[in-house]
Design a protein around this motif. Sequence first.
Motif, PDB file in Angstrom:
ATOM      1  N   PHE A   1      43.667  56.186 -55.979  1.00 37.97           N
ATOM      2  CA  PHE A   1      44.853  56.977 -56.299  1.00 37.97           C
ATOM      3  C   PHE A   1      45.645  57.282 -55.034  1.00 37.97           C
ATOM      4  CE2 PHE A   1      46.998  61.092 -56.565  1.00 37.97           C
ATOM      5  CZ  PHE A   1      47.832  60.881 -57.654  1.00 37.97           C
ATOM      6  N   SER A   2      46.973  57.136 -55.126  1.00 36.26           N
ATOM      7  CA  SER A   2      47.852  57.456 -54.004  1.00 36.26           C
ATOM      8  C   SER A   2      49.056  58.234 -54.507  1.00 36.26           C
ATOM      9  CB  SER A   2      48.329  56.177 -53.306  1.00 36.26           C
ATOM     10  OG  SER A   2      49.353  56.456 -52.367  1.00 36.26           O
ATOM     11  N   LEU A   3      49.343  59.347 -53.838  1.00 37.29           N
ATOM     12  CA  LEU A   3      50.523  60.126 -54.209  1.00 37.29           C
ATOM     13  C   LEU A   3      51.799  59.317 -54.049  1.00 37.29           C
ATOM     14  CD1 LEU A   3      49.917  63.691 -52.713  1.00 37.29           C
ATOM     15  CD2 LEU A   3      50.245  63.117 -55.122  1.00 37.29           C
ATOM     16  N   GLN A   4      51.807  58.389 -53.108  1.00 39.34           N
ATOM     17  CA  GLN A   4      53.009  57.606 -52.847  1.00 39.34           C
ATOM     18  C   GLN A   4      53.351  56.688 -54.017  1.00 39.34           C
ATOM     19  OE1 GLN A   4      54.893  58.422 -50.239  1.00 39.34           O
ATOM     20  NE2 GLN A   4      53.278  59.946 -49.956  1.00 39.34           N
ATOM     21  N   ASP A   5      52.366  56.350 -54.832  1.00 40.18           N
ATOM     22  CA  ASP A   5      52.612  55.501 -56.000  1.00 40.18           C
ATOM     23  C   ASP A   5      53.163  56.288 -57.183  1.00 40.18           C
ATOM     24  OD1 ASP A   5      51.605  53.385 -54.580  1.00 40.18           O
ATOM     25  OD2 ASP A   5      49.619  53.432 -55.533  1.00 40.18           O
ATOM     26  N   CYS A   6      52.966  57.605 -57.174  1.00 41.53           N
ATOM     27  CA  CYS A   6      53.259  58.414 -58.355  1.00 41.53           C
ATOM     28  C   CYS A   6      54.757  58.452 -58.648  1.00 41.53           C
ATOM     29  CB  CYS A   6      52.723  59.826 -58.148  1.00 41.53           C
ATOM     30  SG  CYS A   6      52.749  60.827 -59.636  1.00 41.53           S
ATOM     31  N   ARG A   7      55.109  58.248 -59.896  1.00 36.52           N
ATOM     32  CA  ARG A   7      56.511  58.208 -60.304  1.00 36.52           C
ATOM     33  C   ARG A   7      57.123  59.605 -60.459  1.00 36.52           C
ATOM     34  NH1 ARG A   7      57.575  56.563 -65.051  1.00 36.52           N
ATOM     35  NH2 ARG A   7      59.534  55.451 -64.595  1.00 36.52           N
ATOM     36  N   TYR A   8      56.295  60.645 -60.377  1.00 38.35           N
ATOM     37  CA  TYR A   8      56.790  62.011 -60.571  1.00 38.35           C
ATOM     38  C   TYR A   8      56.347  62.899 -59.420  1.00 38.35           C
ATOM     39  CZ  TYR A   8      57.323  60.086 -65.230  1.00 38.35           C
ATOM     40  OH  TYR A   8      57.660  59.278 -66.287  1.00 38.35           O
ATOM     41  N   GLY A   9      57.229  63.814 -59.040  1.00 40.22           N
ATOM     42  CA  GLY A   9      56.905  64.748 -57.976  1.00 40.22           C
ATOM     43  C   GLY A   9      56.039  65.893 -58.434  1.00 40.22           C
TER      44      GLY A   9
END
Length: 208
Positions: free
Chosen positions: A86-94
């Motif tokens: 899991f990576s926060l940079q991949d996440c589509r939502y803040g």
Amino acid sequence: MALYQQPIKLADCEVHGVGSDAELFIVEGDSAAGAVDRMRDSRFQAVLPIQGKPLNAIKAREKAVRENPFLGATIDAMGVHIGDQFSLQDCRYGRVLLLCDPDADGIHCATLLLLFFYRWMKPLLDAQKLFIIRPPLMQIVGESLQAPVLALSEEEGHRMIKSIDPTGTKQLTKQRFRGLASLPSQQLHRTCIDPTTRFADMMSARDA
């Protein structure tokens, strides 16, 4: 980077990414999701309904989590890998916002979702990007009140009545909402959707 697949029931927003204001509401039930969808700002607010109780993902295998209809849809909507990848940079939502009914079933549903994020997307909690929205359970009405007074729980409603009417002479009434879909639109928007006025608790790893 994870491959994004749009779930059938996702009402998506226009902007995306961790650096944006984009936020995903995970809502309990289609009716509630429809009510939120009508009141949201579609520029930066997305809505994904889940139905029934989510899988308890704490001890589940990754394959079972991915194949679960509701958790799988959440993973797809967010466009991420889970677990160690899991990576926060991949996440589509803040931000991710859990919005369930304020009854026992809704509290259980929100708890199971929180456990899912803790086990499989813990950096989201560490970065303070996960919130639980607290919708009002009831409103207190009476001829002596200029506007209904909202309460988040039975205990809070009881305390408010005692505070407003210590002598018990004002004939106040508690009206319990039947769920998110029964909230008047303006109250739903103010207490659950509008970032400046909603009742939101930021979740951290110690809350899971």
